[in-house]
Design an enzyme around this catalytic site. Structure first.
Site, short mmCIF file in Angstrom:
data_model
loop_
_atom_site.label_atom_id
_atom_site.label_comp_id
_atom_site.label_asym_id
_atom_site.label_seq_id
_atom_site.Cartn_x
_atom_site.Cartn_y
_atom_site.Cartn_z
N TYR A 206 -2.78 3.38 -1.08
CA TYR A 206 -2.92 2.17 -1.88
C TYR A 206 -4.38 1.76 -1.83
CZ TYR A 206 -2.61 -2.77 -3.16
OH TYR A 206 -2.79 -3.99 -3.77
N GLU B 40 -5.80 -2.49 -9.22
CA GLU B 40 -4.99 -1.88 -8.16
C GLU B 40 -4.55 -0.47 -8.53
OE1 GLU B 40 -1.50 -4.16 -6.15
OE2 GLU B 40 -0.56 -2.75 -7.50
#
Ligand code: GDP
Ligand code: MN
Length: 392
Positions: free
Chosen positions: A105, A193
Site C-alpha cells: 500500500y 493512493e
C-alpha cells in the site's frame, strides 16, 4: 471530488508511473474487444474491474480475472449493471492481468494537522487500509514530505526500507513515491493512493506496478483544473450536490430540521451557531452568495425542501449587493410553487429592506413570519420547528 480508477491512472501515467496498459468499456462487446486485443498481444489473462467510486470492489465481486475472450465477455456481462454498495456499474476497466508476487500500500495524503503532505505505506497491501489501521496500526508507516522541498529521495528510501523493499526495488520505489507526490501537487489532490502497489512478474523481469489508483481532488482547486472538472462523474454524485453546484450555491446537508438560507458564508456560520445556541439544529449550511437573484432564491428553496427532515426555514439576508426586494419576490414566488408547506421566518436587512417587508406582508402567507432582529428570527424559527415536531 473523487476520480474513477481509469481517470486516476491517467494522472499517474502523466507523471511517469508504471501503470499496466488498460481500456475502458461501457458495453460487453467493448469489453470483449479489449480483452481480445490483449490476448492477441500475448496476455495470459485479463482483469475486469468495475469502475465505481466506492472502495472494496474486489470483495464485492467487482474485480475478476478471465482466461479467454469468451470468459471476459461473460465476466463483463456480470459486472456491468451490477450494484456495488448502491452504485450501478456503468463502465469496466479491462487490462492484461498482472502476475502478482506481493501487494503493498502506498499513498500521499494531506495531513492537515501537520500542514504537510504525508507519505503512508504498508507491506500489507491489497486489503482495505482502514482494516489494517484498526487491527495492526504498526503495519502502517508514515513520514512527511518537506513543506518547501517536497518529497526527497531520502524520504522515499526510508519508506522503501520500512516496507522491506530496500534491496531489490529501491530505485523503482523512489521513482514511484516521488511520482505519487508529483501527482498530488500537480493536480491539487488531497489523496493519491495505490493499493495494491504490486511486485509483478513480467517477461522483462520482476517489477513494481500500480494496479489500482484512487485520487481525490481538492474541490476548492477545481477552478484551475478544467481538465479534471471534465472527469467528474455526475451519475455517482448526490443529486442535491449536483443541483447546488449548477445553481452556484454552497450547500451542505446537516442533521437538523431547520433549513437555512443565508447570503455569505460567515453569516451562514453565525446563523447556524445562533440556531444551536437557541436549542435548535440546522438542517443545512446554505450560502446563496452575493447579489442573489430571484431564480437562485427559488432554487435554494427547492434544495432546502427536498430534505424531508426540514420542519422550519430561516431566511437571513443582509442586503448589500443582494437586494432585499429581489430576495423577497423570489421567496414569495417559491412559496407559491411549493408542494410542502413549511413555516418560514424571514429576516432581511440592508438594501431595500422596507420594500422587502412590504412584499412579504402583502403575500398574505400565514406560515410566513418576519423578524426584526437576528435573535428574534432564530427564536421564532426554533419555536416553529419545535411546534412542528410536537404536532407530528
Ligand atoms: P479494490 O478492491 O476496489 O481495491 O480493487 P483492486 O483493483 O485493488 O483489486 C482488488 C484485488 O484484486 C487486488 O488487491 C488484487 O489482489 C486483485 N487484482 C487486481 N488486479 C489484479 C491483476 O491484474 N492480477 C491479479 N492476479 N490480481 C489482481
Ligand atoms: Mn484497491
Amino acid at each position: 471530488m473523487k476520480l474513477q480508477e481509469y481517470h486516476a491512472k491517467r494522472l499517474l501515467l502523466a507523471q511517469g508511473l508504471p501503470v499496466p496498459d488498460y481500456s475502458v468499456a461501457q458495453t460487453v462487446a467493448e469489453a470483449k474487444a479489449a480483452a481480445t486485443t490483449y490476448f492477441a498481444a500475448g496476455a495470459d489473462r485479463v482483469v475486469i474491474k468495475a469502475q465505481v467510486l466506492v472502495g472494496g470492489r474486489g470483495k464485492a465481486g467487482g474485480v475478476k480475472l478471465a482466461a479467454t475472450a469468451q470468459e471476459a465477455e461473460q465476466v463483463a456481462a456480470r459486472i456491468l449493471g451490477m450494484d456495488i454498495k448502491g452504485t450501478t456499474v456503468r463502465r469496466v476497466l479491462v487490462a492484461p492481468a498482472a502476475d502478482i508476487v506481493a501487494e503493498y500500500y502506498l499513498a500521499c495524503v494531506l495531513d492537515r494537522a501537520a500542514r504537510k503532505v504525508m507519505l503512508m505505506g504498508s507491506a500489507e497491501g491489497g486489503v482495505e487500509i482502514e482494516v489494517v489501521a484498526a487491527e495492526r496500526p504498526d503495519a502502517i508507516k508514515q513520514l512527511h514530505a518537506h513543506p518547501l522541498l517536497g518529497l526527497l529521495d531520502h524520504h522515499a528510501r526510508r519508506m522503501a526500507f520500512a516496507l522491506g523493499l530496500g534491496s531489490t526495488h529501491l530505485r523503482e520505489f523512489v521513482t514511484i513515491a516521488k511520482g505519487l507526490y508529483a501527482t498530488m501537487i500537480v493536480n491539487d489532490a488531497d489523496l493519491v493512493e495505490i493499493n495494491p502497489l504490486a511486485i509483478v512478474n513480467t517477461p522483462s523481469g520482476v517489477e513494481l506496478q500500480c494496479l489500482d489508483a484512487k485520487v481525490t481532488i481538492d474541490d476548492s482547486a477545481l477552478d484551475r483544473h478544467s481538465e479534471l472538472e471534465a472527469m467528474r462523474d455526475i451519475a455517482e454524485e448526490d443529486p442535491v450536490d449536483v443541483e447546488a453546484r449548477e445553481q452556484g450555491l454552497s450547500f451542505i446537508r446537516l442533521e437538523g430540521n431547520i433549513g437555512c438560507m443565508v447570503n455569505g458564508a460567515g453569516l451562514a456560520m453565525t446563523t447556524m451557531d445562533l440556531i444551536k445556541r437557541a436549542g435548535g439544529e440546522p438542517a443545512n449550511f446554505l450560502d446563496i452568495g452575493g447579489g442573489a437573484k430571484h431564480d437562485k432564491v427559488a432554487a435554494a428553496m427547492a434544495l432546502i425542501l427536498a430534505d424531508t427532515h426540514v420542519k422550519a426555514i430561516l431566511v437571513n439576508i443582509f442586503g448589500g449587493i443582494a437586494r432585499g426586494d429581489e430576495v423577497a419576490h423570489g421567496l414569495v414566488d417559491a412559496r407559491r410553487m411549493q408542494e410542502r408547506h413549511v413555516p418560514m421566518v424571514v429576516r432581511i436587512v440592508g438594501t431595500n429592506a422596507d420594500e422587502a417587508a412590504r412584499i412579504l406582508s402583502e403575500a398574505g402567507d400565514p406560515d410566513l413570519q418576519t423578524a426584526a432582529s437576528l435573535d428574534d428570527a432564530v427564536e421564532k424559527a426554533v419555536a416553529a420547528a419545535t411546534a412542528a415536531v410536537v404536532a407530528a
